[in-house]
Each structure stands twice: as structure tokens, then as C-alpha cells.
Design a protein around this motif. Structure first.
Motif, PDB file in Angstrom:
ATOM      1  N   ARG A   1       0.829  -1.211   0.000  1.00 36.90           N
ATOM      2  CA  ARG A   1       0.000   0.000   0.000  1.00 36.90           C
ATOM      3  C   ARG A   1       0.864   1.262   0.000  1.00 36.90           C
ATOM      4  O   ARG A   1       0.694   2.153  -0.822  1.00 36.90           O
ATOM      5  N   THR A   2       1.789   1.340   0.965  1.00 33.61           N
ATOM      6  CA  THR A   2       2.602   2.547   1.138  1.00 33.61           C
ATOM      7  C   THR A   2       4.065   2.153   1.303  1.00 33.61           C
ATOM      8  O   THR A   2       4.388   0.985   1.519  1.00 33.61           O
ATOM      9  N   PRO A   3       4.978   3.112   1.237  1.00 34.54           N
ATOM     10  CA  PRO A   3       6.388   2.804   1.474  1.00 34.54           C
ATOM     11  C   PRO A   3       6.646   2.159   2.831  1.00 34.54           C
ATOM     12  O   PRO A   3       7.582   1.370   2.977  1.00 34.54           O
TER      13      PRO A   3
ATOM     14  N   ASP B   1       5.087  -0.132   4.115  1.00 31.29           N
ATOM     15  CA  ASP B   1       4.804  -1.557   4.030  1.00 31.29           C
ATOM     16  C   ASP B   1       5.892  -2.329   3.286  1.00 31.29           C
ATOM     17  O   ASP B   1       5.765  -3.535   3.074  1.00 31.29           O
TER      18      ASP B   1
ATOM     19  N   LEU C   1       3.246   0.509  -5.378  1.00 29.19           N
ATOM     20  CA  LEU C   1       2.515   1.101  -4.266  1.00 29.19           C
ATOM     21  C   LEU C   1       1.136   1.547  -4.713  1.00 29.19           C
ATOM     22  O   LEU C   1       0.994   2.385  -5.615  1.00 29.19           O
TER      23      LEU C   1
ATOM     24  N   GLU D   1      -0.945   3.097  -2.709  1.00 23.23           N
ATOM     25  CA  GLU D   1      -1.154   4.400  -2.077  1.00 23.23           C
ATOM     26  C   GLU D   1       0.217   5.043  -1.932  1.00 23.23           C
ATOM     27  O   GLU D   1       1.165   4.398  -1.500  1.00 23.23           O
ATOM     28  N   SER D   2       0.338   6.308  -2.268  1.00 16.35           N
ATOM     29  CA  SER D   2       1.679   6.907  -2.328  1.00 16.35           C
ATOM     30  C   SER D   2       1.777   8.232  -1.590  1.00 16.35           C
ATOM     31  O   SER D   2       2.487   9.132  -2.009  1.00 16.35           O
ATOM     32  N   ALA D   3       1.055   8.370  -0.493  1.00 21.66           N
ATOM     33  CA  ALA D   3       1.078   9.631   0.250  1.00 21.66           C
ATOM     34  C   ALA D   3       2.410   9.850   0.961  1.00 21.66           C
ATOM     35  O   ALA D   3       2.818  10.985   1.181  1.00 21.66           O
ATOM     36  N   GLU D   4       3.085   8.753   1.321  1.00 19.64           N
ATOM     37  CA  GLU D   4       4.329   8.880   2.071  1.00 19.64           C
ATOM     38  C   GLU D   4       5.525   8.959   1.128  1.00 19.64           C
ATOM     39  O   GLU D   4       5.485   8.463   0.011  1.00 19.64           O
TER      40      GLU D   4
ATOM     41  N   GLU E   1       3.581   3.382  -9.112  1.00 25.55           N
ATOM     42  CA  GLU E   1       2.346   3.630  -8.401  1.00 25.55           C
ATOM     43  C   GLU E   1       1.210   2.884  -9.085  1.00 25.55           C
ATOM     44  O   GLU E   1       1.076   2.924 -10.307  1.00 25.55           O
TER      45      GLU E   1
END
Length: 347
Positions: free
Chosen positions: A248-250, A252, A275, A277-280, A291
Motif C-alpha cells: 500500500r505505502t512505502p 509496508d 505502491l 497508495e503513495s502519500a508517504e 504507483e
């Protein structure tokens, strides 16, 4: 004493004995015959076979693995089938080299040497075999770990290789309410003993194969893929390798440094974290990050995936999506290997 019957497997001409108190697959393991299998829970269809003659009954299986039309025709899942007469069974999926040359099933008493969080919901559980002092398995296989104080077990893949038979690592995803997850939170600790049984599974590299390898993983599906990468590095494999890991994110992502170091010893290696989700911010040092969903990225980047051997391991939705993708690309079924981790309900 349960009645005993004879099973003849075609087209390999192998015979064995089975009791009415055991599943056919378990009887095969007991006698050193390593039939193709996956989940051993009647949910994956890896052990699907065809009854040519005899009385066989199935119980507690998923119709997704063997539907009603197939059972009416005579198909069975050997992991959930019991014989009530002498039988002849046609194996639909088998590896001649594995049938009589697999590693025997072992029961090993182990001691916990480390419990280390890798991400917010994945833990590295490290064990040392005590009796016997070594555990033999093939990279990519899995074991049953007994829940202490019960007769229940849970199945997890090894992340290590045969180069460290005195050290075995499992990467375990913690599900809310999961019995083993609860132990990892507050139930077992370093020094405690756990009994494991194995090895099981056919998620292994085949000797003599030369096609490029594409790994597609997610979550704790990292474990068997990491085992295979370590094995390829240790044996000097020259097969080109692509590894797509969905998260999901970095936060993880884990084992990044080791994967990149292993890649330096492999031929034409590419690692692509995917990823959704890439908010981080992405950790520095990664060669590339994509992404989106891992299967969409594989679809775009691997137009010739039908010319590769593909290994899938992770959550069932990811594996299902990847299998659909491979079907669209006309990837031969004998070039596809997968472990579908069960859902939290079965954790």
C-alpha cells in the motif's frame, strides 16, 4: 483398525496403501510420495485428480477448487479425499522428479530465537531446530506451525534456504483476531518452543529450467519469494529475474537492502515495488517505484510474460487477479506456480 486399500496412480504407475481414516494426500506423504499440492485445505485445486475406478468420497472443500460439474465427472481433491475401496487415480498435475524424490515430511521441535516486527503488520519469526537439530526443505516450501497448547496449526512459508538448516525464518502477517497473530502480540517469546511439521508445497524452482523468472508478491508472500531469491543467489543461477512486490505505502516495504544486494549477484535482475497508495515519501536508494496495483504494473511492463515462469504469492485477491492476467496473456499453465495465502477467517 481402519480398513486399508490400494491406490494406483496413472500415468506414473505408482502404488501405495491408504487407510479409511486418512486423506489420500496425507497417505502419500507418509509413504514418501510427493504429489502436487498447495493449500492442503481443499481450496486451491493443485491436487485435483481424476478417479478412473473405485469408491472415493470428498469432504470439506471449496467448490471454487472443484465445482459440482467436475465432481460429477469424477474429479477429486486428494487433500480432502478418502478411499473406501481399491482405486485407480489419474494424476492431472505432477512432476516426475518430485514424485519419489521429494524431501520427507519431518516433525521438528524448535526454539524461538527472535520475534522482530518488519512492518506494522508483518513479523519475522525465527526458529532454531532442537530435535532434530536441522530442518531440511526446498526454497519456496512451507510448514505447519502448531499453536502451543492446542491441536491446531497454521501454515507459513519459510524465507530462509537449505544453507541455514539450523535457522528457519517465517514472515507472518498479523490479522485482527487471528490466533497466531495473538501469540505474536502477547503469547510467545524468545526461548519458547514450537513444533513444526513439513515441508509442504510445490512453489519451488525446477531443476534444469532456463526460462526467465517473474516473481509477483504481496504482504507475507515476500517469504517464499525471498527464499527463492536467496537460493538463486547461492547457487549462481543465470536466469533473468523480475520481482514485482505490491504494497500500500512505502511503510509496508521491507527487506529492501537485502533484495537489492541479492540482485547484484543475479542475472538481469529488476526489483519493482508497486505502491497502491503513495502519500508517504519513498525510501532513498530504490532504483524505481511504480504507483498502482501490482498486476496492472506487471501487465504494462511484461508484454512477453507468456515466455517466462511466473511465481505468485500473496493475498488471494492479488493471486486471483494475477492468474486472470496470465490467462489473458496465454501463459502456459505449466509455467505458473502460486501460493494463495488464506484469508483472515482461516488464519
Amino acid at each position: 483398525m481402519a480398513d486399508k486399500h490400494r491406490i494406483n496412480f496413472e500415468p506414473v504407475d505408482i502404488e501405495m496403501e491408504v487407510g479409511e481414516d486418512e486423506y489420500i494426500l496425507d497417505a502419500a506423504f507418509r509413504q514418501g510420495i510427493h504429489l502436487m499440492h498447495g493449500c492442503r485445505e481443499g481450496r486451491c485445486s493443485a491436487c485435483k485428480s481424476f478417479v478412473l475406478d473405485g469408491d472415493i468420497q470428498m469432504e470439506d472443500y471449496s467448490t471454487f477448487a472443484c465445482n459440482d460439474a467436475e465432481t460429477d465427472e469424477g474429479h477429486v481433491l486428494l487433500c480432502r479425499s478418502t478411499a473406501y475401496s481399491d482405486c485407480t487415480i489419474e494424476l492431472l498435475n505432477f512432476d516426475e522428479d518430485e514424485l519419489l524424490g521429494g524431501i520427507p515430511i519431518q516433525e521438528v521441535r524448535t526454539r524461538i530465537t527472535a520475534i522482530e516486527p518488519m512492518t506494522k503488520d508483518i513479523v519475522s519469526l525465527q526458529l532454531q531446530p532442537v530435535e532434530p537439530t536441522e530442518y531440511e526443505f526446498k526454497p519456496g516450501q512451507y510448514s505447519d506451525l502448531q499453536i502451543p497448547g492446542t491441536e491446531e496449526h497454521r501454515s507459513f512459508s519459510m524465507a530462509t534456504t537449505r544453507s541455514t538448516p539450523g535457522h528457519v525464518e517465517f514472515l507472518i502477517k498479523k490479522y485482527p483476531g487471528g490466533k497466531f497473530a495473538g501469540l505474536l502480540e502477547d503469547g510467545i517469546s524468545v526461548g519458547d518452543e514450537i513444533t513444526l511439521t513439513g515441508p509442504y508445497g510445490s512453489f519451488t524452482l525446477k531443476d534444469g529450467h532456463v526460462l526467465p523468472v517473474v516473481f509477483i508478491g504481496g504482504g507475507a508472500g515476500m517469504a517464499p519469494i525471498l527464499s527463492l531469491l536467496r537460493h538463486m543467489s547461492e547457487t549462481g543461477s543465470t536466469r533473468p529475474v523480475r520481482f514485482y512486490y505490491g504494497a500500500r505505502t512505502p511503510a509496508d516495504l521491507f527487506y529492501l537492502e537485502e533484495i537489492l544486494e541479492l540482485g547484484k549477484t543475479l542475472t538481469d535482475f529488476v526489483f519493482v515495488p508497486c505502491l497502491s497508495e503513495s502519500a508517504e515519501p519513498v525510501p532513498s536508494g530504490l532504483p524505481e517505484v511504480e504507483e498502482g496495483n501490482v498486476t496492472d504494473i506487471v501487465d504494462r511492463r511484461e508484454p512477453d510474460i507468456h515466455r517466462s515462469e511466473v511465481y505468485l504469492c500473496g493475498p488471494p485477491p492479488m493471486v486471483d487477479a494475477a492468474l486472470e492476467l496470465l490467462e489473458v496473456h496465454n501463459t502456459p499453465k505449466d509455467q505458473i506456480f502460486y501460493d494463495k495465502f488464506t484469508s483472515p477467517a482461516f488464519e
